[in-house]
Design a protein around this motif. Structure first.
Motif, PDB file in Angstrom:
ATOM      1  N   LEU A 193     -15.192 -19.142  44.196  1.00  0.00           N
ATOM      2  CA  LEU A 193     -16.321 -20.071  44.146  1.00  0.00           C
ATOM      3  C   LEU A 193     -16.034 -21.320  44.974  1.00  0.00           C
ATOM      4  CD1 LEU A 193     -16.531 -18.263  41.542  1.00  0.00           C
ATOM      5  CD2 LEU A 193     -17.548 -20.230  40.401  1.00  0.00           C
ATOM      6  N   PRO A 201     -24.459 -31.702  42.067  1.00  0.00           N
ATOM      7  CA  PRO A 201     -24.795 -30.414  41.461  1.00  0.00           C
ATOM      8  C   PRO A 201     -26.176 -30.443  40.810  1.00  0.00           C
ATOM      9  CG  PRO A 201     -22.563 -31.089  40.882  1.00  0.00           C
ATOM     10  CD  PRO A 201     -23.214 -32.271  41.536  1.00  0.00           C
ATOM     11  N   ASN A 223     -24.939 -17.525  43.663  1.00  0.00           N
ATOM     12  CA  ASN A 223     -24.986 -18.975  43.793  1.00  0.00           C
ATOM     13  C   ASN A 223     -23.740 -19.570  44.448  1.00  0.00           C
ATOM     14  OD1 ASN A 223     -27.521 -18.895  42.636  1.00  0.00           O
ATOM     15  ND2 ASN A 223     -26.805 -19.361  40.581  1.00  0.00           N
ATOM     16  N   GLU A 224     -22.859 -20.225  43.685  1.00  0.00           N
ATOM     17  CA  GLU A 224     -21.698 -20.880  44.266  1.00  0.00           C
ATOM     18  C   GLU A 224     -20.544 -19.923  44.531  1.00  0.00           C
ATOM     19  OE1 GLU A 224     -21.303 -22.053  39.782  1.00  0.00           O
ATOM     20  OE2 GLU A 224     -22.837 -21.354  41.178  1.00  0.00           O
ATOM     21  N   CYS A 225     -20.718 -18.653  44.200  1.00  0.00           N
ATOM     22  CA  CYS A 225     -19.676 -17.666  44.486  1.00  0.00           C
ATOM     23  C   CYS A 225     -19.683 -17.348  45.981  1.00  0.00           C
ATOM     24  CB  CYS A 225     -19.900 -16.398  43.672  1.00  0.00           C
ATOM     25  SG  CYS A 225     -18.617 -15.156  43.893  1.00  0.00           S
ATOM     26  N   ASP A 229     -16.706 -27.404  44.624  1.00  0.00           N
ATOM     27  CA  ASP A 229     -17.608 -28.427  44.095  1.00  0.00           C
ATOM     28  C   ASP A 229     -18.869 -27.852  43.457  1.00  0.00           C
ATOM     29  OD1 ASP A 229     -18.920 -27.532  46.326  1.00  0.00           O
ATOM     30  OD2 ASP A 229     -19.116 -29.488  47.297  1.00  0.00           O
ATOM     31  N   GLY A 230     -18.951 -26.529  43.367  1.00  0.00           N
ATOM     32  CA  GLY A 230     -20.119 -25.910  42.749  1.00  0.00           C
ATOM     33  C   GLY A 230     -21.336 -25.813  43.650  1.00  0.00           C
ATOM     34  N   SER A 231     -21.181 -26.141  44.929  1.00  0.00           N
ATOM     35  CA  SER A 231     -22.325 -26.071  45.848  1.00  0.00           C
ATOM     36  C   SER A 231     -22.644 -24.623  46.202  1.00  0.00           C
ATOM     37  CB  SER A 231     -22.030 -26.858  47.127  1.00  0.00           C
ATOM     38  OG  SER A 231     -20.901 -26.329  47.801  1.00  0.00           O
ATOM     39  N   PRO A 288     -23.261 -23.944  35.792  1.00  0.00           N
ATOM     40  CA  PRO A 288     -22.263 -23.308  36.650  1.00  0.00           C
ATOM     41  C   PRO A 288     -22.093 -21.841  36.299  1.00  0.00           C
ATOM     42  CG  PRO A 288     -21.217 -24.732  35.019  1.00  0.00           C
ATOM     43  CD  PRO A 288     -22.680 -25.005  34.946  1.00  0.00           C
TER      44      PRO A 288
END
Length: 370
Positions: free
Chosen positions: A343, A85, A195-197, A346-348, A91
């Motif tokens: 999302l 991340p 973003n990660e959504c 892993d937040g990518s 996040p």
């Protein structure tokens, strides 16, 4: 506007068939599927009698596909290494969601607005006559114009709520209804996924930051027809790594569209998208799918963006969406308590593009193209 597949995404069947047999998953509640809740348990009795052969084919195919997917996953992990991340990017956090915006009484509203209940996926395959195609073109043209306008608003410090207000106003001034508003309780007129959504982000008080990406998903209901489209936009200075993800995602959508024509198998869409994404080591999200669209917001056929073994085919005059989501890391997802915002686990970063298309004898007409 994508929705969650109501049955195993490994089985890319046509609207009503399961390897030539009745679709055992059709009995599952598609309302539950939209919200990404666990699938209902399927009794072994479903596979009794004439469906027993289908069950055996499912086992064989599942083993084959799971092996292929596992091999692809291992290759991606080797190429990309573990996802790390971005420590500079916090996040995504939920902001304050403002009240639902009003729509003038004179504007025609889709049937689901009166109930506020999430509709089941319609089994209707939406094939249009000349008048229907004309109305689809008008709805899709408006959706495309609204989306492009929304993109001009993307810049650091702007809130997604401000984008929602601007989109809402433009749609109602055109005499149309913002399709997401009130759909299964969705509180806003547009989806904004940052973003990660992956998708279904609810506009709120969060300000966009320099380096963000945002998918804006616009659907309008005009003269009884829905036009559906989305695009991922850059906010300020976006890294080259993320720019490439966005570029390839758009290319994947067009690869899928290029596979479309009257009589073509629906599974070719997922094949073309996956082949292109694999070249860059990106994951293709299999949880969310495209869908038939027209007088009904979401209908069959389900359009899988990953490799599948479906038997459904395309028909001239049919309209549906193609809307792949690609990620830099895991394709697994988590959904917030609002039951919409989804999302990457892993937040990518994730990117998505979407067009509504019309199937023709020789190809596909992009109805939401500016």
């Amino acid at each position: 506007m994508a929705f969650v597949s109501s049955f195993s995404p490994s089985v890319g069947t046509s609207a009503n068939t399961f390897y030539g047999e009745p679709n055992f998953a059709a009995s599952l509640s598609s309302s539950t599927a939209f919200l990404g809740k666990p699938l209902a348990f399927i009794s072994p009795s479903v596979f009794s009698g004439k469906n027993s052969n289908a069950a055996k084919r499912l086992v064989v195919y599942s083993k084959k596909l799971s092996g292929l997917e596992q091999a692809m996953r291992i290759r991606r992990q080797r190429e990309l290494g573990p996802f790390v991340p971005d420590k500079k990017r916090p996040p995504l956090r939920r902001g304050k969601v403002s009240q639902r915006l009003p729509v003038p009484d004179h504007i025609q509203k889709p049937p689901y607005v009166a109930t506020n209940i999430l509709p089941e996926i319609s089994k209707e395959i939406q094939i249009h006559d000349a008048e229907g195609i004309s109305k689809m073109r008008a709805a899709c043209e408006l959706a495309a114009r609204v989306l492009e306008y929304a993109g001009t608003l993307v810049r650091p410090s702007v809130t997604t709520n401000e984008i929602d207000k601007a989109v809402h106003q433009m749609i109602i001034e055109a005499g149309a209804y913002p399709s997401p508003l009130g759909y299964g309780g969705f509180p806003k007129s547009v989806c904004t996924s940052v973003n990660e959504c992956m998708c279904h982000g609810i506009p709120d008080s969060r300000q966009l930051q320099d380096g963000d990406i945002i998918n804006i998903d616009v659907t309008v209901y005009l003269n009884g027809y829905h036009g559906d489209t989305s695009k991922t936009f850059f906010c300020g200075n976006v890294s080259d790594k993320v720019k490439r993800l966005v570029k390839v995602t758009e290319e994947c959508m067009h690869k899928g569209i290029a596979a479309c024509r009257d009589g073509a198998l629906l599974r070719k869409i997922g094949k073309k998208i996956s082949e292109h994404a694999d070249k860059f080591g990106y994951g293709v999200v299999d949880r969310f799918v495209g869908h038939g669209v027209g007088t009904v917001f979401h209908s069959e056929p389900l359009i899988f963006h990953h490799r599948n073994d479906g038997t459904g085919f395309m028909v001239e005059g049919q309209t549906f969406t193609i809307e792949p989501i690609l990620t830099l890391g895991s394709t697994d997802c988590i959904t917030w308590e609002d039951n919409w915002t989804t999302l990457t686990a892993d937040g990518s970063m994730a990117a998505q593009f979407e067009h509504t298309i019309l199937i023709t004898k020789t190809g596909a007409e992009i109805l939401t193209k500016v």
